[in-house]
Every structure is written in structure tokens, then in C-alpha cells.
Design a protein around this motif. Structure first.
Motif, mmCIF file in Angstrom:
data_model
loop_
_atom_site.group_PDB
_atom_site.id
_atom_site.type_symbol
_atom_site.label_atom_id
_atom_site.label_comp_id
_atom_site.label_asym_id
_atom_site.label_seq_id
_atom_site.Cartn_x
_atom_site.Cartn_y
_atom_site.Cartn_z
ATOM 1 N N PHE A 1 78.066 -30.068 59.018
ATOM 2 C CA PHE A 1 79.212 -29.231 59.362
ATOM 3 C C PHE A 1 80.400 -29.617 58.486
ATOM 4 O O PHE A 1 80.251 -30.356 57.524
ATOM 5 N N GLY A 2 81.566 -29.075 58.822
ATOM 6 C CA GLY A 2 82.736 -29.311 57.994
ATOM 7 C C GLY A 2 83.182 -28.032 57.301
ATOM 8 O O GLY A 2 84.164 -28.029 56.561
ATOM 9 N N ILE B 1 79.163 -39.284 75.001
ATOM 10 C CA ILE B 1 79.231 -37.892 75.449
ATOM 11 C C ILE B 1 80.225 -37.807 76.603
ATOM 12 O O ILE B 1 80.285 -38.704 77.439
ATOM 13 N N ARG C 1 90.831 -37.119 68.933
ATOM 14 C CA ARG C 1 89.501 -37.477 69.432
ATOM 15 C C ARG C 1 88.910 -36.191 69.995
ATOM 16 O O ARG C 1 89.215 -35.779 71.114
ATOM 17 N N PHE D 1 83.047 -32.614 68.727
ATOM 18 C CA PHE D 1 82.550 -33.382 67.581
ATOM 19 C C PHE D 1 81.696 -34.552 68.061
ATOM 20 O O PHE D 1 80.568 -34.732 67.611
ATOM 21 N N ILE D 2 82.219 -35.323 68.993
ATOM 22 C CA ILE D 2 81.510 -36.522 69.424
ATOM 23 C C ILE D 2 80.293 -36.153 70.277
ATOM 24 O O ILE D 2 79.281 -36.854 70.259
ATOM 25 N N THR E 1 76.838 -36.166 68.705
ATOM 26 C CA THR E 1 76.139 -37.416 68.382
ATOM 27 C C THR E 1 74.715 -37.415 68.933
ATOM 28 O O THR E 1 73.788 -37.879 68.281
ATOM 29 N N VAL F 1 85.126 -29.272 66.164
ATOM 30 C CA VAL F 1 84.231 -30.188 65.466
ATOM 31 C C VAL F 1 84.795 -30.484 64.070
ATOM 32 O O VAL F 1 84.884 -31.628 63.644
ATOM 33 N N ASP F 2 85.201 -29.433 63.372
ATOM 34 C CA ASP F 2 85.616 -29.598 61.979
ATOM 35 C C ASP F 2 87.096 -29.933 61.818
ATOM 36 O O ASP F 2 87.489 -30.548 60.846
ATOM 37 N N ARG F 3 87.894 -29.524 62.754
ATOM 38 C CA ARG F 3 89.351 -29.744 62.759
ATOM 39 C C ARG F 3 89.984 -29.331 61.446
ATOM 40 O O ARG F 3 90.334 -30.050 60.606
#
Lengths: 148, 367
Positions: free
Chosen positions: B41-42, B217, B329, B333-334, B337, B365-367
Motif C-alpha cells: 500500500f501507500g 489489533i 497512530r 494501518f496497524i 499487521t 492506512v496511507d495517511r
């Protein structure tokens, strides 16, 4: 209410077990040496009355003369938290051990810190860029990125 | 004679109708069975954390809207709480109530979207999603009354909220509160005992309690695995300590539980909104904070229970009008995992069900 453990209490306990690893503490932060981070995190996780089972976040901060990596830890069992900080010097080849052996939750977060801040986590099984692409010039959250 | 077999690697995405954004999975398959998954991603990375370093504390509120764009109110709340902690600002009681009220409405809207798209991923094209959107629309109408915007609200400010809702807001909220239990009940009847939904989600994509905690999570995904951890209870902020509500918890940690926990949370959120509606005191909605202000040198971390999990802001101040560092945070995104562990061994047809049940938002996720 999540109790923020006092830096002094945690710092003194850590110092008793790891005499050389703790550098200082203040009200709510314990500062430790980067090379001992894995042992300290494992100790915080395994000690029953601390039981830091949840790694909330890993942050990298660029203070130009040094980098700081901040770990926010929570215990879901005891509902308390602690903040660990560690300082890294230098601009190139900045590295510290990965805490992925302690918490799997460090996986993506350490990759993010590497990608955006350029800090290598030694022992991470997949230390690749995550938000930018392979070949991206530099690390964008550094203060001197593209000449600052 | 045994035929030789080979595993194949396929790309799923970045453009794929089920990823709700630009997200790519490199999947290695043995026939239909998933052997390995690598999330990539990104694609939506906008450098929010870097942008924040060049904006004043008040201006950053608008950047937070665009993280998880389905729950802007909660993003606002997390950010302004961090600035208040950093600068030591007081928040009037009425503002705290308004924040809790709007954040809970936002949680309902976000969960509705999560549920709707999850069902869409299951193959229930259109119908349940349109039910969810019909109801979400009602909430967005209320947001429009409160602040003039529907999605990118920027309603909260360090020290309170921008404005008091207009008089017509309160009767509209009353009507919404009386309509909603019926709406959600309808959706629940339509879905939660549906044979196909049960067959495709029960026991699929298991996430054990231990793996969930170890992988950091949070949010409904953690609670579906049987951990009663909710920051609104564990670390109450604003006026959550005065609210009476329960934490719905799943027992198996499968896709069905993650879906059901969200449905149950909608009822609890409505209960909180009802209490805010009854108890909200009169008074100012913002302390007097200048547009540009300089917090003392130091750092602060504030976290809230966002619709996707623990959303935290870590701010470092160097005493200027902009933060020296603004770390987000991001729960979506986290939460990714554990994705690989959850997918291994399942069939490729279950992939989108399991991914959809995590309810991630690519903006975050990508911010």
C-alpha cells in the motif's frame, strides 16, 4: 482510567535488573539505551505485575542532533501504560534492534519508521519501504529532507 | 503418474472493487488455497505528518478529516485532545458533550459503511449497502446542520467546538433517535440470520485473542476476538465517564463476530447519543483560544476509541505555532499487521470476506 506508571517507579525497577541500560527518567518517561531495548521490552512484557502486552505505537522523532524513538506501551490486563524513549546519534546508518521478537505489532510500524525517518531496525525480517516506493529519494520526515 | 504442481502468484489490485481504495495484495496460491500474502500500500500517501509540521495547530484539524474520511469527527476529537493536553487548555462541559454526541453519530455512520461494504464483498450487491447508506445519509444531514459540511467536517477546535448547533438540530436529532432502532433492526433481520452470510462468515478468518493482542489489533476487531478493551471505558475522555453503555464482545474472532460486534456497537452508540441529548448542559462551546497559539516545549500523546480502533496523536512542540512532530497512530494501518496470518490456508474466495471484515480505510492506512 489508564494509569500512567510513574517514570521513577519503572525506571528504578529496570535499573535493578539492567544496571547499565537505563539512562534517566522523569515523571512519565523512562529513557533507555538503544542496544538494550529488546531485553527491556521483554522484561516489561513478561513481568506479571507490569504485563505490557500491547504495543500501542512506535514513533521516530528527528531532533537534528539526534533521533528519538518513542514506544507507547499499554497493559490490557492492568490498564496502565508506560512510555519508553531511546536516543540515537548520527545521521547515516542509524540503527537499533527490532522489538518484533517481543510484539508482532511492531512489524508495520518499524517499517514505517524506517521508510519515513530512515532508522534501521536490526533483526526485522522484512525491512522494506512501506508508504513510499523502493527507490524513493531519502526519508521524508527527516528535517533535512530535500534541503529542509 | 502424479502430475507436477506449481504455485502461482497473482496481483489483486491496486484497482479492485473490493479494496475500497487503492490497495494491492500479492497472493501466492496453491490451486485455490492461499499460501502467502503480501499487502502492498501507500498509493494514497499524502504525507499528512509532514504537512502538519508546516501548519498551525488550528489548521491541522482540516488535515485530520482526510485520514479516515468515514469518521472525521472522531479524528478531529483525537487531534484536538492531543493539542489540549500539550497546551493545557480547558474544554467547556457543553463542548465535551457535543464532541461525544457527534463522535458517536459518526461511529454509527462509519460502522454502517463498514457493514454495508462488507456485505457487498460477500456478493450481496447493492441492496444492503443502499439500506446502510440511506441511514448514514440521515446522520450526514445532521452534520450539515451542525457545521455546514457532511464528510470533511472540521467541527472541533483546540478548546472546544466551532459553534453551537442551530435550534432546528435538536428536534431533527430527536426524530433520528426514534427512527434508528427500527432501521438497524431491519438491517439486522435482513442479514444476521441469512443463510449465505452465516455460511460465508461463521468460522472464517479466525483471529485468536493472543494473536490479536500481540499484533496490536484494536477496536471492533480486537473485541470480536473476545477482549473487552474499549478506550471509552478503559481510559475515558471528554464525558464518556458519565455515559452508561456496554462493550459488545465476540467469542470466536471470526468474520461473523467482527460484523456482529459492529452492529451491536451501533445500538450502544445510539444509547450514548440519547444520554447526551438528555443531559447536555447550557453554556459556552469553546474556551477563548487564539487562532495561532504556542504550546510550551514538550510532548503529549492522546488516544481515542475511533470507529476502527485506537487512534492516537503524538505531538511534539518546540514552542512555535506549528508542531515539531505530529505522529498519527492509525488503527486501520496497524490492524493490517495480522492480515497475512488471518488469510493463510483459506481459499481465494474467502480473501475479500476476511479483508472486508477488518474494515480498514485506505485514507488512514496511507495517511
Amino acid at each position: 482510567m489508564t494509569t500512567q506508571l510513574r517514570g521513577e517507579a519503572v525506571g528504578q525497577r529496570l535499573q535493578a535488573t539492567f544496571p547499565d541500560a537505563v539512562t534517566s527518567w522523569d515523571d512519565d518517561v523512562v529513557r533507555v539505551k538503544p542496544d538494550s531495548i529488546v531485553e527491556i521490552c521483554q522484561f516489561l512484557k513478561d513481568t506479571p505485575d507490569l504485563d505490557m502486552d500491547f504495543l500501542s505505537s512506535i514513533t521516530g522523532v528527528d531532533y537534528v542532533e539526534s533521533f528519538e524513538v518513542v514506544y507507547h506501551l499499554i497493559s490490557l490486563t492492568h490498564n496502565h501504560s508506560v512510555v519508553l524513549k531511546t536516543t540515537l546519534y548520527g545521521r547515516d546508518d542509524v540503527e537499533l534492534p527490532s522489538v518484533m521478537v517481543v510484539w508482532k505489532g511492531a512489524d508495520l510500524q518499524e517499517r514505517e519508521v524506517w521508510d519515513l525517518m530512515g532508522i534501521v531496525f536490526r533483526g526485522h525480517p522484512n525491512m522494506k519501504r512501506i508508504l513510499t516506493w523502493e527507490g524513493f529519494p531519502g526519508h521524508p520526515l527527516r528535517k533535512d529532507h530535500l534541503g529542509g | 503418474m502424479a502430475l507436477p504442481t506449481e504455485s502461482i502468484t497473482i496481483n489483486l489490485g491496486p484497482q479492485h472493487p473490493s479494496t475500497h481504495g487503492v490497495f494491492r495484495l500479492r497472493v501466492t496460491l496453491d490451486g485455490e488455497v492461499i499460501q502467502d500474502v503480501e499487502p502492498i500500500f501507500g498509493y494514497l500517501h499524502r504525507g499528512t505528518e509532514k504537512l502538519a509540521e508546516e501548519r498551525s495547530y488550528t489548521q491541522i484539524v482540516t488535515l485530520t478529516d482526510r485520514l479516515d474520511y468515514t469518521s472525521s469527527m472522531i479524528n478531529n476529537q483525537a487531534y484536538v485532545m492531543a493539542t489540549e493536553k500539550l497546551a493545557g487548555l480547558e474544554v467547556p462541559e457543553r463542548a465535551q458533550y457535543l464532541r461525544v454526541l457527534t463522535s458517536e453519530l459518526q461511529r454509527v455512520a462509519s460502522h454502517l459503511m463498514g457493514i454495508g461494504f462488507f456485505l457487498q464483498d460477500l456478493g450481496a450487491m447493492g441492496t444492503p449497502l443502499m439500506y446502510c447508506f440511506r441511514e448514514r445519509e440521515r446522520i450526514l444531514d445532521l452534520f450539515e446542520m451542525v457545521c455546514g459540511a457532511r464528510v470533511t467536517v472540521s467541527y472541533m477546535r483546540p478548546g472546544g467546538v466551532t459553534q453551537d448547533p442551530p435550534p432546528e438540530f435538536w428536534p431533527a436529532l430527536r426524530t433520528l433517535l426514534s427512527d434508528f432502532p427500527h432501521y438497524i433492526g431491519e438491517l439486522e433481520r435482513l442479514i444476521s440470520e441469512n443463510e449465505i452470510v452465516l455460511a460465508r462468515t461463521k468460522g472464517v478468518g479466525l483471529l485468536s485473542r493472543e494473536l490479536a493482542i500481540d499484533s496490536s489489533i484494536s477496536g471492533p476487531n480486537l473485541r470480536a476476538s473476545g477482549v473487552a478493551w474499549d478506550l471509552r471505558k478503559a481510559d475515558p475522555y471528554d464525558v464518556y465517564d458519565r455515559m452508561d453503555f456496554d462493550i459488545p464482545v465476540g467469542s470466536n474472532g471470526d468474520s461473523y463476530d467482527r460484523f456482529l460486534v459492529r452492529v451491536m456497537e451501533i445500538y450502544q452508540s445510539l444509547k450514548i447519543v440519547e444520554q447526551c441529548f438528555k443531559e447536555i448542559p447550557n453554556g459556552p462551546v469553546r474556551t477563548d483560544v487564539p487562532f495561532f497559539f504556542r504550546p510550551p516545549v514538550g510532548d503529549a500523546y492522546a488516544h481515542v476509541e475511533a470507529s476502527k480502533g485506537e487512534l492516537g496523536f503524538y505531538l511534539v512542540s518546540d514552542g512555535s505555532i506549528a508542531p515539531y512532530r505530529c505522529k498519527i497512530r492509525a488503527p486501520s494501518f496497524i490492524n493490517l499487521t495480522a492480515l497475512t496470518d488471518m488469510l493463510l490456508g483459506w481459499k481465494v474466495a474467502d480473501l475479500m470476506v476476511i479483508f472486508g471484515s477488518l474494515d480498514v480505510n485506505m485514507g488512514e492506512v496511507d495517511r
